[in-house]
Motif scaffolding. Structure first.
Motif, PDB file in Angstrom:
ATOM      1  N   UNK A 105       0.827  -1.201   0.000  1.00  0.00           N
ATOM      2  CA  UNK A 105       0.000   0.000   0.000  1.00  0.00           C
ATOM      3  C   UNK A 105       0.862   1.252   0.000  1.00  0.00           C
ATOM      4  N   UNK A 106       0.427   2.234  -0.796  1.00  0.00           N
ATOM      5  CA  UNK A 106       1.037   3.563  -0.776  1.00  0.00           C
ATOM      6  C   UNK A 106      -0.029   4.575  -0.372  1.00  0.00           C
ATOM      7  N   UNK A 107      -0.747   4.256   0.691  1.00  0.00           N
ATOM      8  CA  UNK A 107      -1.885   5.090   1.085  1.00  0.00           C
ATOM      9  C   UNK A 107      -1.437   6.452   1.606  1.00  0.00           C
ATOM     10  N   UNK A 108      -2.096   7.516   1.134  1.00  0.00           N
ATOM     11  CA  UNK A 108      -1.823   8.844   1.665  1.00  0.00           C
ATOM     12  C   UNK A 108      -2.814   9.263   2.752  1.00  0.00           C
ATOM     13  N   UNK A 109      -3.775   8.376   3.083  1.00  0.00           N
ATOM     14  CA  UNK A 109      -4.912   8.821   3.896  1.00  0.00           C
ATOM     15  C   UNK A 109      -5.012   8.078   5.226  1.00  0.00           C
ATOM     16  N   UNK A 110      -5.052   8.836   6.309  1.00  0.00           N
ATOM     17  CA  UNK A 110      -5.217   8.261   7.642  1.00  0.00           C
ATOM     18  C   UNK A 110      -6.695   8.004   7.923  1.00  0.00           C
ATOM     19  N   UNK A 111      -7.012   6.757   8.155  1.00  0.00           N
ATOM     20  CA  UNK A 111      -8.371   6.376   8.565  1.00  0.00           C
ATOM     21  C   UNK A 111      -8.550   6.608  10.055  1.00  0.00           C
ATOM     22  N   UNK A 118      -9.642  12.510   6.669  1.00  0.00           N
ATOM     23  CA  UNK A 118     -10.257  12.152   5.385  1.00  0.00           C
ATOM     24  C   UNK A 118      -9.773  13.030   4.238  1.00  0.00           C
ATOM     25  N   UNK A 119      -9.576  12.385   3.084  1.00  0.00           N
ATOM     26  CA  UNK A 119      -9.223  13.064   1.841  1.00  0.00           C
ATOM     27  C   UNK A 119     -10.450  13.113   0.945  1.00  0.00           C
ATOM     28  N   UNK A 120     -10.774  14.293   0.461  1.00  0.00           N
ATOM     29  CA  UNK A 120     -11.781  14.463  -0.586  1.00  0.00           C
ATOM     30  C   UNK A 120     -11.359  15.653  -1.420  1.00  0.00           C
ATOM     31  N   UNK A 121     -11.210  15.433  -2.727  1.00  0.00           N
ATOM     32  CA  UNK A 121     -10.728  16.464  -3.630  1.00  0.00           C
ATOM     33  C   UNK A 121      -9.355  16.091  -4.151  1.00  0.00           C
ATOM     34  N   UNK A 122      -9.266  15.778  -5.448  1.00  0.00           N
ATOM     35  CA  UNK A 122      -8.010  15.350  -6.057  1.00  0.00           C
ATOM     36  C   UNK A 122      -7.838  16.035  -7.404  1.00  0.00           C
ATOM     37  N   UNK A 123      -6.625  16.507  -7.670  1.00  0.00           N
ATOM     38  CA  UNK A 123      -6.309  17.098  -8.969  1.00  0.00           C
ATOM     39  C   UNK A 123      -4.822  16.989  -9.234  1.00  0.00           C
ATOM     40  N   UNK A 132     -14.481  20.930  -2.492  1.00  0.00           N
ATOM     41  CA  UNK A 132     -14.582  21.486  -1.138  1.00  0.00           C
ATOM     42  C   UNK A 132     -15.896  21.060  -0.480  1.00  0.00           C
ATOM     43  N   UNK A 133     -16.986  21.127  -1.236  1.00  0.00           N
ATOM     44  CA  UNK A 133     -18.281  20.730  -0.678  1.00  0.00           C
ATOM     45  C   UNK A 133     -18.278  19.264  -0.261  1.00  0.00           C
ATOM     46  N   UNK A 134     -17.668  18.430  -1.100  1.00  0.00           N
ATOM     47  CA  UNK A 134     -17.589  16.997  -0.816  1.00  0.00           C
ATOM     48  C   UNK A 134     -16.766  16.742   0.450  1.00  0.00           C
ATOM     49  N   UNK A 135     -15.661  17.462   0.590  1.00  0.00           N
ATOM     50  CA  UNK A 135     -14.814  17.296   1.766  1.00  0.00           C
ATOM     51  C   UNK A 135     -15.589  17.638   3.039  1.00  0.00           C
ATOM     52  N   UNK A 136     -16.302  18.758   3.019  1.00  0.00           N
ATOM     53  CA  UNK A 136     -17.059  19.179   4.202  1.00  0.00           C
ATOM     54  C   UNK A 136     -18.142  18.156   4.552  1.00  0.00           C
ATOM     55  N   UNK A 137     -18.799  17.583   3.536  1.00  0.00           N
ATOM     56  CA  UNK A 137     -19.810  16.558   3.780  1.00  0.00           C
ATOM     57  C   UNK A 137     -19.208  15.352   4.503  1.00  0.00           C
ATOM     58  N   UNK A 138     -18.034  14.923   4.038  1.00  0.00           N
ATOM     59  CA  UNK A 138     -17.413  13.745   4.640  1.00  0.00           C
ATOM     60  C   UNK A 138     -16.886  14.066   6.040  1.00  0.00           C
ATOM     61  N   UNK A 139     -16.399  15.277   6.257  1.00  0.00           N
ATOM     62  CA  UNK A 139     -15.984  15.676   7.606  1.00  0.00           C
ATOM     63  C   UNK A 139     -17.165  15.579   8.566  1.00  0.00           C
ATOM     64  N   UNK A 140     -18.341  16.031   8.149  1.00  0.00           N
ATOM     65  CA  UNK A 140     -19.519  15.918   9.012  1.00  0.00           C
ATOM     66  C   UNK A 140     -19.828  14.459   9.316  1.00  0.00           C
ATOM     67  N   UNK A 141     -19.679  13.588   8.310  1.00  0.00           N
ATOM     68  CA  UNK A 141     -19.928  12.162   8.520  1.00  0.00           C
ATOM     69  C   UNK A 141     -18.929  11.591   9.532  1.00  0.00           C
ATOM     70  N   UNK A 142     -17.647  11.911   9.377  1.00  0.00           N
ATOM     71  CA  UNK A 142     -16.622  11.391  10.288  1.00  0.00           C
ATOM     72  C   UNK A 142     -16.847  11.925  11.709  1.00  0.00           C
ATOM     73  N   UNK A 143     -17.221  13.193  11.826  1.00  0.00           N
ATOM     74  CA  UNK A 143     -17.517  13.760  13.154  1.00  0.00           C
ATOM     75  C   UNK A 143     -18.646  12.989  13.825  1.00  0.00           C
ATOM     76  N   UNK A 146     -17.157   1.043   7.007  1.00  0.00           N
ATOM     77  CA  UNK A 146     -15.993   1.461   6.229  1.00  0.00           C
ATOM     78  C   UNK A 146     -15.764   2.969   6.333  1.00  0.00           C
ATOM     79  N   UNK A 147     -14.553   3.420   6.028  1.00  0.00           N
ATOM     80  CA  UNK A 147     -14.261   4.854   6.150  1.00  0.00           C
ATOM     81  C   UNK A 147     -15.224   5.704   5.321  1.00  0.00           C
ATOM     82  N   UNK A 148     -15.620   6.831   5.884  1.00  0.00           N
ATOM     83  CA  UNK A 148     -16.598   7.679   5.216  1.00  0.00           C
ATOM     84  C   UNK A 148     -16.128   8.242   3.899  1.00  0.00           C
ATOM     85  N   UNK A 149     -14.826   8.478   3.751  1.00  0.00           N
ATOM     86  CA  UNK A 149     -14.324   9.101   2.526  1.00  0.00           C
ATOM     87  C   UNK A 149     -14.422   8.183   1.324  1.00  0.00           C
TER      88      UNK A 149
END
Length: 339
Positions: free
Chosen positions: A141-147, A159-164, A175-186, A238-241
């Motif tokens: 695994x080369x995961x960049x994301x902490x669960x 959580x990671x949301x938004x890639x370019x 940005x909207x997607x990231x905020x949605x997932x942050x609310x889910x994780x909270x 499973x992780x929200x992201x």
């Protein structure tokens, strides 16, 4: 595949050898010893306890390169799935869902997972990289994301949301997607946290990784008395992201749309030191796994109402391209069949 004496885990500059036991019970992570952990997206838990743990470089091994990749969803199928998710958003069923596909190829002639992990460490270094070799299972695994990380009673998720490719590629929908997932994780962490202890120290921070950029947020909480790893996994997995919001509706929809199991992809990979009460599990993205004569790799994208179906397909290609090149024949990643 390896036998017990060949088993190892390498994560965070630490090499673990001397495999003592393997269990599917996450309560073991609150017992004793140092454990390597893999949890599939479908919830199958593998906890492997090692007795020799020391700072050491990544093991070497032969990996002659994978070729002839096929995808569980071709472009037409993936685009149709994105359109279905957008229709479900319009009907109020979900707000966001992460549609994924699994790539598979025959194991190369020489296929030591240590060799693939060593390639990733050089060609795509990542903050939560891990290589694991167990009887019947190899993970690189080369995961960049902490669960989930844990230090005593303090737990954190990033959580990671938004890639370019660059920051300029990131859209308002990211940005909207990231905020949605942050609310889910909270909300998830709040179910096992001391009331009032859930906080967001960083929201939509920009992180650079090889070949791309991400928006990353941080959610932190204090575990309630009596809660441990089993309780944490039960309410956050499973992780929200990599699922969507609301999570239960997204999971049901994705089960309809994705033709094969995700396996370790979008699950969790990492380590737990039960003796010190510390550990870190990454989201199983940018992750290869070997079993049953195949090497597999997953890629996906978060879908919102603002998603462009072909744009989301291209995001899955962007996320996969560098990793497939590293794992490919001669390091060039040729042979991906996307027809």
């Amino acid at each position: 595949m390896s036998d017990m004496k060949d088993a190892f885990a390498h994560v965070g500059g630490v090499l673990a050898t001397g495999l003592a036991e393997v269990t599917g019970d996450p309560a073991a992570l609150d017992s004793r010893g140092w454990w390597a952990v893999v949890v599939t997206y479908e919830g199958e838990v593998t906890c492997a306890r090692f007795t020799e743990v020391r700072r050491a470089p990544h093991p070497t091994g032969r990996w002659s390169g994978a070729a002839g990749w096929s995808s569980s969803l071709n472009e037409a199928g993936y685009v149709a799935g994105v359109r279905r998710i957008r229709a479900e958003i319009a009907d109020g069923v979900v707000y966001q869902a992460n549609l994924c596909r699994v790539l598979s190829a025959p194991l190369p002639r020489e296929h030591d997972i240590a060799g693939l992990g060593a390639r990733l460490a050089v060609g795509n270094p990542a903050p939560y990289a891990m290589t694991l070799r167990l009887p019947g299972l190899g993970v690189a695994s080369a995961s960049p994301e902490l669960y989930l990380s844990r230090a005593g009673e303090v737990v954190e998720s990033r959580p990671i949301k938004g890639t370019g490719r660059t920051a300029a590629d990131l859209l308002p929908k990211d940005h909207a997607e990231n905020v949605m997932i942050v609310d889910l994780v909270r909300n998830d962490l709040g179910r096992v946290a001391v009331p009032g202890s859930v906080e967001v120290p960083a929201l939509c921070a920009l992180e650079e990784h090889p070949g791309l950029v991400h928006l990353v947020s941080t959610v932190r909480a204090r575990l309630a008395p009596g809660a441990g790893w089993p309780e944490l996994l039960a309410v956050t997995f499973p992780p929200g992201s990599v699922t969507g919001a609301p999570k239960s509706s997204a999971l049901a929809l994705l089960e309809e749309l994705e033709p094969v199991p995700r396996g370790p992809y979008c699950g969790a990979v990492g380590w737990v030191d039960a003796d010190s009460g510390r550990g870190a599990l990454a989201v199983g993205i940018r992750t290869f796994w070997t079993a049953d004569g195949l090497v597999r790799f997953g890629t996906g994208a978060g879908v919102t109402w603002g998603s462009d179906p072909h744009g989301e397909w291209r995001e899955t290609e962007l996320k996969a391209a560098r990793l497939l090149a590293v794992a490919g024949e001669g390091g060039n990643g040729e042979g991906l069949d996307q027809r």
